[in-house]
Design a protein around this motif. Structure first.
Motif, short mmCIF file in Angstrom:
data_model
loop_
_atom_site.label_atom_id
_atom_site.label_comp_id
_atom_site.label_asym_id
_atom_site.label_seq_id
_atom_site.Cartn_x
_atom_site.Cartn_y
_atom_site.Cartn_z
N ALA A 20 43.27 52.44 40.43
CA ALA A 20 42.15 52.35 41.37
C ALA A 20 41.20 51.23 40.95
O ALA A 20 40.59 50.56 41.76
N ALA A 21 41.10 51.02 39.64
CA ALA A 21 40.11 50.05 39.14
C ALA A 21 40.59 48.61 39.16
O ALA A 21 39.79 47.68 39.22
N HIS A 22 41.91 48.41 39.09
CA HIS A 22 42.38 47.01 39.08
C HIS A 22 43.74 46.87 39.77
O HIS A 22 44.54 47.81 39.78
N HIS A 155 45.97 30.50 38.15
CA HIS A 155 46.39 31.71 37.42
C HIS A 155 47.86 31.65 37.05
O HIS A 155 48.26 31.99 35.93
N LEU A 163 47.27 38.64 40.20
CA LEU A 163 46.73 40.00 40.39
C LEU A 163 46.86 40.33 41.86
O LEU A 163 46.41 39.56 42.72
N SER B 110 41.39 37.10 50.08
CA SER B 110 41.66 36.98 48.65
C SER B 110 41.02 35.71 48.09
O SER B 110 40.38 35.73 47.03
N LYS B 114 37.51 35.13 45.21
CA LYS B 114 37.65 34.36 43.98
C LYS B 114 36.64 33.22 43.91
O LYS B 114 36.61 32.48 42.93
N ASP B 161 37.72 46.43 47.59
CA ASP B 161 38.53 46.67 46.41
C ASP B 161 37.63 46.72 45.17
O ASP B 161 36.79 45.84 44.96
N ALA B 162 37.82 47.78 44.35
CA ALA B 162 36.92 48.03 43.21
C ALA B 162 36.90 46.85 42.24
O ALA B 162 35.85 46.45 41.72
N PHE B 163 38.08 46.28 42.01
CA PHE B 163 38.18 45.18 41.04
C PHE B 163 37.44 43.93 41.54
O PHE B 163 36.68 43.31 40.82
N GLU B 174 38.94 35.93 37.63
CA GLU B 174 40.11 36.70 37.20
C GLU B 174 40.90 36.02 36.09
O GLU B 174 41.74 36.65 35.46
#
Ligand code: SF4
Lengths: 461, 198
Positions: A20-22, A155, A163, B110, B114, B161-163, B174
């Motif tokens: 849930a967090a990532h 990335h 991600l 997305s 960022k 989204d939590a992240f 990220e």
């Protein structure tokens, strides 16, 4: 538990599971790069003192800003100095970091999504990314392939991972028998018109059914290519014998090919696997399609009347396009025809167009350019004499690249001109400020070039 | 890319009501030949804002009021089309920090997160209210995940989204998070190599 093709490929690439967090950390098997979306990513690497983790899993080309003509002295007529600098920047970056690059002297340079499969770098079961939304093309091989932004290009260069949360899955079943003359481009335009330009948002698509099983790899790539036009980041087709035959003996084909094929064959969706959503389409319902508005969802059968605008946005689109609701689209005057782009610039496309051009002449006052997807396509087409067919008909035969698909390299239409184009986007101004784009198959584009008006290849005399 | 943390934004709204505003409208492809990400704000919505000869049109985006707005409300399915990050780069350089719509395309969403640009998807009625009331001052609160309307017009929540929320609020990107997973990545690569060689 039975799994879908997408689930299986996804599971193989999870480095750190999603919570849930990532989001999940997903490993990338192949990273394709080109000049437009990579320079700022290399800048970030330098700023942070990072290196490229896996140059061996990275492959570069130059395609978007590249001229499709060559000057008499062999130099390239870049549209601006900046475009030339962008290409040089890519070549310098990839040289510095040891990345295999298909630049001017490569026999394999081409549009990134045409080149990857030709080299056999695109393989079933892979995760493939590129800073380009039509990366979905590679899903034709049963890979999870999607476009990323420049930050993510950075990335992947640095960590070979991105991600991402797992998207939902949607199966699009097309079964039955296609009407004579209906092409893969018509199939995908029909699908987008049906589910809408936002209909695939949040989903990974899988194209299922006998229509895709019977399609060539070139056709499958055309279909998967336009998944993004329905809002889906990726679209896939299960790998089968057609896939294996295509990939045999290419540059990056695995050494133990039989073992690889056995593994790849196991990726197909299991019986009874559940998708989050399923759409069923009868092949018989699909007609030859063209777009009439300013997004790919505004597509219609070429024989039909232009739909009446349902709201203000559609009204605006019709005005921009100079189209009249209720009128026939066949017969609308055409100024330019573009045959090319990662959607329709492979051998099957060029052969289909050549069959129409053969023994005929492009209408007076109309400009037609044919742009092969890669150096390899160019060589193969020339070996078959297709270039002579195009030039004899009065069309121009150019150097490989994205060309008028995105009109970054100076190949563009004038304001107000109507272009029948085999590319993938008909957004306002995509092919030049004020230019109007009608998306179609290579057959329809070639027939329209001959007729001087939008025309179905079946109606040519 | 590093950016300023984003917790709350209070601003008048700039409303562009058309549905399906694609990234070719946000920044036309001919401005993508740049090799840096700076200064793209002048080309945000270029073909709406300038005549062919470079003169400004009378589009609302050229008004001082619009240039002062930090919240953009776009029509349904905002940001569809290409993966060009130049789209959020041009919007943030123009001064936008929040984009609100009833649907926002995946890659644009997305890419925005960022770059310190908060994309908010809200339900139809709230979206319609915002479309119908351009120029109202509203507050977007990322701490509570709420949009507050003026004059006690109420609040409505949004999901994020939590992240991504964490990254936006702390101004962290990220890359640091990913490079910290180096060991897990190396372990994965070893296993994968072993599998290939079976
Ligand atoms: S041909 Fe068009 S869609 Fe394909 S990679 Fe080039 S610009 Fe993108």
């Amino acid at each position: 538990m039975p799994q879908t093709l997408f689930d299986k490929v996804w599971a193989r690439h999870v480095v750190v599971a999603e919570t849930a967090a990532h989001p999940a950390t997903l490993y990338i098997d192949l990273h394709l790069i080109h000049e437009v979306t990579s320079p700022q990513a290399f800048t970030v690497l330098r700023e942070r003192g990072l290196s490229v983790r896996r140059p061996d899993l990275t492959l570069a080309t130059i395609d978007h800003s590249t001229p499709t003509l060559i000057n008499k002295d062999g130099s390239r007529p870049f549209v601006t100095e900046q475009a030339g600098k962008q290409v040089e920047t890519l070549l310098a970056n990839t040289e510095e970091y040891g990345i295999e690059t298909h630049g001017w002297e490569s026999e394999n340079r081409g549009i990134v999504h045409v080149m990857g499969p030709e080299l056999g770098a695109t393989q079933p079961g892979m995760t493939i990314v590129c800073g380009d939304s039509h990366t979905s093309t590679h899903g034709a091989f049963g890979a999870i392939a999607f476009g990323i932004g420049t930050t993510q290009v950075g990335h992947v260069l640095a960590t070979q991972c991105i991600l991402m949360r797992k998207p939902k899955t949607m199966a699009i079943h097309v079964n039955g028998t296609l009407v004579d003359g209906v092409t893969p481009k018509d199939v995908i335009l029909h699908i987008i018109a049906k589910i809408g330009v936002g209909g695939g948002t949040g989903y990974a698509l899988e194209y299922c059914g006998n229509i895709f099983e019977q399609m060539s790899m070139d056709g499958r790539m055309t279909v998967c290519n336009m998944s993004i036009e329905a809002g889906a980041r990726c679209g896939m087709i299960a790998p089968d014998q057609t896939t294996f035959d295509y990939l045999k003996d290419r540059k990056f084909t695995p050494e133990d090919y039989d073992a690889a094929c056995v593994d790849w064959a196991s990726l197909a969706t299991d019986k009874g696997a559940a998708y989050d959503k399923e759409v069923y389409i009868k092949a018989e319902d699909i007609m030859t399609m063209v777009t009439y508005g300013t997004h790919p969802g505004m597509a219609m059968p070429i024989a039909a009347n232009i739909p009446i605008a349902a709201d203000e946005a559609e009204e605006k689109a019709l005005i921009y396009m100079g189209m009249t609701g209720g009128a026939k689209i066949a017969g609308v005057k055409v100024d330019r025809v573009f045959i090319g782009s990662c959607t329709n610039s492979r051998m099957e496309d060029l052969r289909a167009a050549a069959d129409i051009f053969r023994g005929r002449t492009v209408a007076a006052g109309l400009t037609t350019i044919v742009v092969p997807g890669s150096e390899l396509v160019k060589r193969e087409a020339e070996a078959e004499g297709l270039h002579d067919v195009f030039t004899a008909a009065g069309a121009q035969w150019r150097e490989p690249g994205c060309s008028m698909c995105i009109a970054m390299n100076g190949d563009k239409a004038a304001p107000g001109e109507l272009v029948v184009s085999t590319s993938n986007r008909n957004f306002a101004g995509r092919q030049g400020p004020g230019a109007r784009t009608v998306l179609a198959s290579p057959q329809t584009a070639a027939a329209s070039a001959i007729a001087g008006v939008i025309m179905d290849a079946g109606s040519l005399v | 890319m590093t950016f300023a943390p984003l917790k709350t934004v209070t601003s008048k709204t700039l409303v562009l009501p058309a549905a399906n505003i694609d990234t070719d409208q946000i920044i036309p492809a001919r401005f993508l030949t740049v090799t840096s990400r700076d200064g793209l704000g002048k080309h945000a919505f270029n073909d709406w804002r300038y005549h062919e000869d470079g003169r400004e049109t009378d589009h609302i985006l050229n008004s001082d009021a619009a240039k002062a707005c930090e919240i953009l409300v776009g029509g349904h399915n905002f940001g569809c089309g290409s993966s060009r990050e130049h789209a959020p780069w041009s919007l943030t350089d123009y001064g936008i920090r929040v984009v609100i719509s009833s649907e926002i395309a995946d890659i644009f969403l997305s890419n925005s997160m960022k770059n310190g640009l908060l994309p908010i998807i809200i339900e139809k009625n709230a979206h319609q209210w915002l479309l119908d009331h351009p120029g109202e001052e509203i507050t977007v609160d990322l701490k509570t995940c709420e949009v507050r309307l003026p004059k006690n017009g109420g609040t409505f929540g949004f999901n994020i989204d939590a992240f991504s929320r964490h990254c936006l609020m702390e101004g962290v990107d990220e890359m640091g998070y990913l490079t910290a997973q180096n060991d897990a990545i190396a372990t994965y690569e070893k296993k994968q190599k072993a599998r290939r060689e079976l």
